[in-house]
Scaffold this active site. Structure first.
Site, mmCIF file in Angstrom:
data_model
loop_
_atom_site.group_PDB
_atom_site.id
_atom_site.type_symbol
_atom_site.label_atom_id
_atom_site.label_comp_id
_atom_site.label_asym_id
_atom_site.label_seq_id
_atom_site.Cartn_x
_atom_site.Cartn_y
_atom_site.Cartn_z
ATOM 1 N N ARG A 1 32.989 -29.231 76.814
ATOM 2 C CA ARG A 1 34.062 -28.105 77.249
ATOM 3 C C ARG A 1 34.581 -27.646 76.302
ATOM 4 O O ARG A 1 35.331 -28.168 75.375
ATOM 5 C CB ARG A 1 35.031 -28.607 78.344
ATOM 6 C CG ARG A 1 36.093 -27.682 78.888
ATOM 7 C CD ARG A 1 37.031 -28.201 79.755
ATOM 8 N NE ARG A 1 37.888 -27.030 79.997
ATOM 9 C CZ ARG A 1 39.038 -26.971 79.877
ATOM 10 N NH1 ARG A 1 39.633 -27.917 79.353
ATOM 11 N NH2 ARG A 1 39.901 -25.874 80.071
ATOM 12 N N GLU B 1 40.492 -32.211 81.525
ATOM 13 C CA GLU B 1 41.378 -32.548 80.057
ATOM 14 C C GLU B 1 42.344 -34.069 80.578
ATOM 15 O O GLU B 1 42.982 -33.822 81.670
ATOM 16 C CB GLU B 1 42.349 -31.584 79.604
ATOM 17 C CG GLU B 1 41.815 -30.673 78.994
ATOM 18 C CD GLU B 1 42.755 -29.504 78.291
ATOM 19 O OE1 GLU B 1 43.905 -29.969 78.093
ATOM 20 O OE2 GLU B 1 42.494 -28.435 78.248
ATOM 21 N N HIS C 1 41.225 -19.496 77.200
ATOM 22 C CA HIS C 1 42.118 -20.453 76.832
ATOM 23 C C HIS C 1 43.187 -20.104 75.944
ATOM 24 O O HIS C 1 43.306 -20.540 74.508
ATOM 25 C CB HIS C 1 41.408 -22.003 76.199
ATOM 26 C CG HIS C 1 42.170 -23.175 76.221
ATOM 27 N ND1 HIS C 1 41.698 -24.233 76.767
ATOM 28 C CD2 HIS C 1 43.423 -23.607 76.002
ATOM 29 C CE1 HIS C 1 42.353 -25.425 76.466
ATOM 30 N NE2 HIS C 1 43.245 -24.813 76.175
ATOM 31 N N ASN D 1 43.531 -30.766 84.617
ATOM 32 C CA ASN D 1 44.124 -31.275 83.288
ATOM 33 C C ASN D 1 45.255 -32.223 83.751
ATOM 34 O O ASN D 1 46.309 -31.801 84.211
ATOM 35 C CB ASN D 1 44.609 -30.281 82.468
ATOM 36 C CG ASN D 1 43.092 -29.614 82.214
ATOM 37 O OD1 ASN D 1 42.177 -29.860 82.385
ATOM 38 N ND2 ASN D 1 43.673 -28.620 81.269
ATOM 39 N N GLU E 1 44.434 -23.503 82.540
ATOM 40 C CA GLU E 1 46.217 -23.819 82.664
ATOM 41 C C GLU E 1 46.918 -22.549 82.958
ATOM 42 O O GLU E 1 47.694 -22.177 82.156
ATOM 43 C CB GLU E 1 46.628 -24.781 81.659
ATOM 44 C CG GLU E 1 46.201 -26.062 81.727
ATOM 45 C CD GLU E 1 46.580 -27.090 80.670
ATOM 46 O OE1 GLU E 1 47.430 -26.350 79.972
ATOM 47 O OE2 GLU E 1 46.299 -28.239 80.563
ATOM 48 N N TYR F 1 47.990 -34.898 82.187
ATOM 49 C CA TYR F 1 48.733 -35.601 81.042
ATOM 50 C C TYR F 1 49.798 -36.749 81.698
ATOM 51 O O TYR F 1 49.970 -37.827 81.044
ATOM 52 C CB TYR F 1 49.273 -34.638 79.979
ATOM 53 C CG TYR F 1 48.065 -33.769 79.350
ATOM 54 C CD1 TYR F 1 47.627 -34.680 78.014
ATOM 55 C CD2 TYR F 1 47.536 -32.786 79.952
ATOM 56 C CE1 TYR F 1 46.561 -34.069 77.410
ATOM 57 C CE2 TYR F 1 46.536 -32.196 78.923
ATOM 58 C CZ TYR F 1 45.878 -32.816 78.044
ATOM 59 O OH TYR F 1 44.952 -32.275 77.269
HETATM 60 C C1 GBH Z 1 46.916 -28.914 77.281
HETATM 61 O O1 GBH Z 1 47.986 -28.409 77.576
HETATM 62 C C2 GBH Z 1 46.169 -27.672 76.780
HETATM 63 O O2 GBH Z 1 45.256 -27.157 77.541
HETATM 64 C C3 GBH Z 1 45.424 -28.038 75.377
HETATM 65 O O3 GBH Z 1 45.249 -26.832 74.750
HETATM 66 C C4 GBH Z 1 46.412 -29.030 74.666
HETATM 67 O O4 GBH Z 1 46.066 -29.272 73.353
HETATM 68 C C5 GBH Z 1 46.552 -30.314 75.249
HETATM 69 O O5 GBH Z 1 47.089 -29.818 76.583
HETATM 70 C C6 GBH Z 1 47.507 -31.030 74.695
HETATM 71 O O6 GBH Z 1 48.738 -30.731 74.774
HETATM 72 O O7 GBH Z 1 57.586 -33.166 78.619
HETATM 73 O O8 GBH Z 1 58.559 -31.073 77.959
HETATM 74 O O9 GBH Z 1 57.022 -32.179 76.644
HETATM 75 C C7 GBH Z 1 48.726 -29.447 78.483
HETATM 76 C C8 GBH Z 1 50.301 -28.708 78.861
HETATM 77 C C9 GBH Z 1 52.586 -28.719 78.913
HETATM 78 C C10 GBH Z 1 51.383 -31.064 79.418
HETATM 79 C C11 GBH Z 1 53.594 -29.547 78.351
HETATM 80 C C12 GBH Z 1 52.636 -31.625 79.176
HETATM 81 C C13 GBH Z 1 55.042 -31.679 78.667
HETATM 82 C C14 GBH Z 1 56.220 -31.242 78.776
HETATM 83 N N1 GBH Z 1 51.313 -29.568 78.835
HETATM 84 N N2 GBH Z 1 53.788 -30.584 79.048
HETATM 85 S S1 GBH Z 1 57.406 -32.022 78.146
#
Ligand code: GBH
Length: 426
Positions: free
Chosen positions: A69, A341, A113, A280, A158, A282
């Site tokens: 991707r 992701e 993106h 995605n 996103e 996290y």
């Molecule tokens: C992705 O976004 C992106 O698609 C990618 O480009 C990026 O490199 C990757 O993640 C890694 O960051 O608890 O206040 O710190 C992830 C979006 C937004 C998810 C912020 C986690 C944490 C907020 N992220 N969020 S905080």
């Protein structure tokens, strides 16, 4: 067949920002504005993938992934966002796709993106409805060139994160801090998704997806206030972007007191049938109420879990919970899901924590009550981590940003072994 892959994005890896006719994007402008990124880092060179893509494809072949991707840089294809097509930009993705296919790796391009052509931002960017139409025109140009070899496409990456970080808080490009005034950006991106889906289909695309950043929302307690706040946050983060594409309706936004600029026919356009939902994941989000200012919620820290180098809590069970809740919410309206992701930031070559992270999340995904068809590690390479510059390393492969030398980490070898086992015990 389950798709195992790695993921990247154009501005985070390509570099070569002024080469072969590429126009400026909002991320060039933003990263070159003082104090916007950590230590003033920019994507000018990044991983120099534009020149080193063959080496990076070889790294993926060594890993044994079935899919890759990546994202296409809109300003490489249309330097001012619309009108004149830059053939040299298309040529780059043409070469990349051919190199992938030669190694038996399925290309999965994402059309947006976050690197909007600066010329479109100058006319309002995603706050302007016309950007949706420009996006569809761009999608048609790319598909005309690649759809004979590319069957799976992702429209947006996103849209929630782009709206919030780019237009509400100003922590990402284009750096606008409009708070709830950013909400039209949701609708215009989603409309762009729908129009681009139509354009991709017309050009012969087989599978079309959107990728949403989704999070399980945990109320801080079971008090009425916290439950209401959690519901309001779930609406903003998850449902605002999943409901319209899957069910053709927006969720109730009354907690925010805003109305989206919806015109007649828009929801039908947005709800084009999809072949998959990209998710995605996290981490979960913990929420309390009633919130202050204009927002009906507040963020609460998540404690009691290990944290990544970024400080994000490691909660593999959140992925199982999230996938199950999508099935429960959307039922038959939910297409197959692809985890487009998942990954973490840690330093060092002997990255045992990353191995534990990936292993835990893949297990949780397999236990989930959902039809999951793919999993993509974020990321193949250490890269330009947006506002954090090169300080957060998400790669399976270490990049020395002085020499551009690539070194596979322990997690690369672990994932390669994992994929080998997958292919023998099916
Ligand atoms: C992705 O976004 C992106 O698609 C990618 O480009 C990026 O490199 C990757 O993640 C890694 O960051 O608890 O206040 O710190 C992830 C979006 C937004 C998810 C912020 C986690 C944490 C907020 N992220 N969020 S905080």
């Amino acid at each position: 067949m389950f798709l195992w892959g790695t993921a990247t994005a154009s501005y985070q890896i390509e570099g070569a920002v002024a080469e072969d006719g590429r126009g400026p994007s909002v991320w060039d402008t933003f990263s070159h504005t003082p104090h916007k990124t950590r230590d003033g880092h920019t994507g000018d060179v990044a991983c120099d993938h534009y020149h080193r893509y063959a080496e990076d494809v070889a790294l993926m072949a060594g890993l044994g992934v079935g899919a890759y991707r990546f994202s296409i840089s809109w300003p490489r294809i249309l330097p001012t966002g619309r009108g004149r097509v830059n053939q040299a930009g298309l040529d780059f993705y043409d070469r990349l796709v051919d190199a992938l296919l030669e190694k038996g790796i399925t290309p999965v391009p994402t059309l947006f993106h976050w690197d909007l052509p600066q010329a479109l931002e100058d006319e309002g960017g995603w706050l302007d409805r016309d950007t949706s139409r420009c996006f569809a025109d761009y999608a048609a140009v790319v598909a005309d060139r690649l759809a004979d070899r590319v069957s799976m496409w992702i429209t947006l990456n996103e849209p929630f994160v782009h709206m919030v970080y780019g237009y509400a808080l100003g922590m990402h490009a284009p750096g606008r801090a409009l708070m709830l005034g950013a909400l039209p950006v949701a609708h215009h991106q989603l409309l762009g998704h729908g129009l681009a889906t139509q354009a991709l289909r017309a050009a012969g695309a087989r599978d079309v997806l959107i990728t949403n950043n989704c999070t399980p929302v945990w109320p801080a307690s079971d008090s009425e206030q916290d439950l209401a706040a959690a519901e309001a946050y779930d609406i903003l983060h998850n449902r605002l972007f999943n409901d319209p594409v899957l069910t053709g309706a927006y969720p109730d936004l009354s907690a925010y007191g805003v109305e989206l600029p919806v015109k007649s026919g828009d929801l039908e356009t947005i709800a084009q049938p999809l072949d998959g939902l990209g998710v995605n994941y996290y981490m979960p989000t913990r929420i309390s109420g009633p919130g202050g200012g204009d927002l009906p919620f507040e963020f609460e820290p998540i404690t009691g879990y290990p944290a990544t180098a970024f400080g994000w809590p490691v909660v593999p069970g959140g992925l199982r919970e999230l996938l199950g809740s999508l099935t429960a919410r959307y039922g038959d309206a939910l297409p197959p899901v692809y985890v487009t992701e998942n990954g973490c930031s840690y330093d060092g070559l002997d990255d045992q924590e990353r191995i534990a992270y990936l292993d835990g999340h893949i297990r949780a995904m397999r236990e989930a009550d959902a039809d999951v068809r793919g999993y993509f590690v974020w990321s193949l390479l250490d890269n330009f981590e947006w506002a954090e510059g090169y300080h957060q390393r998400f790669g399976l492969v270490h990049v020395d940003f002085e020499t551009q030398r690539r070194t596979p980490k322990a997690s690369y070898h672990w994932f390669a072994d994992y994929l080998k086992d997958q292919s023998t015990d099916t």
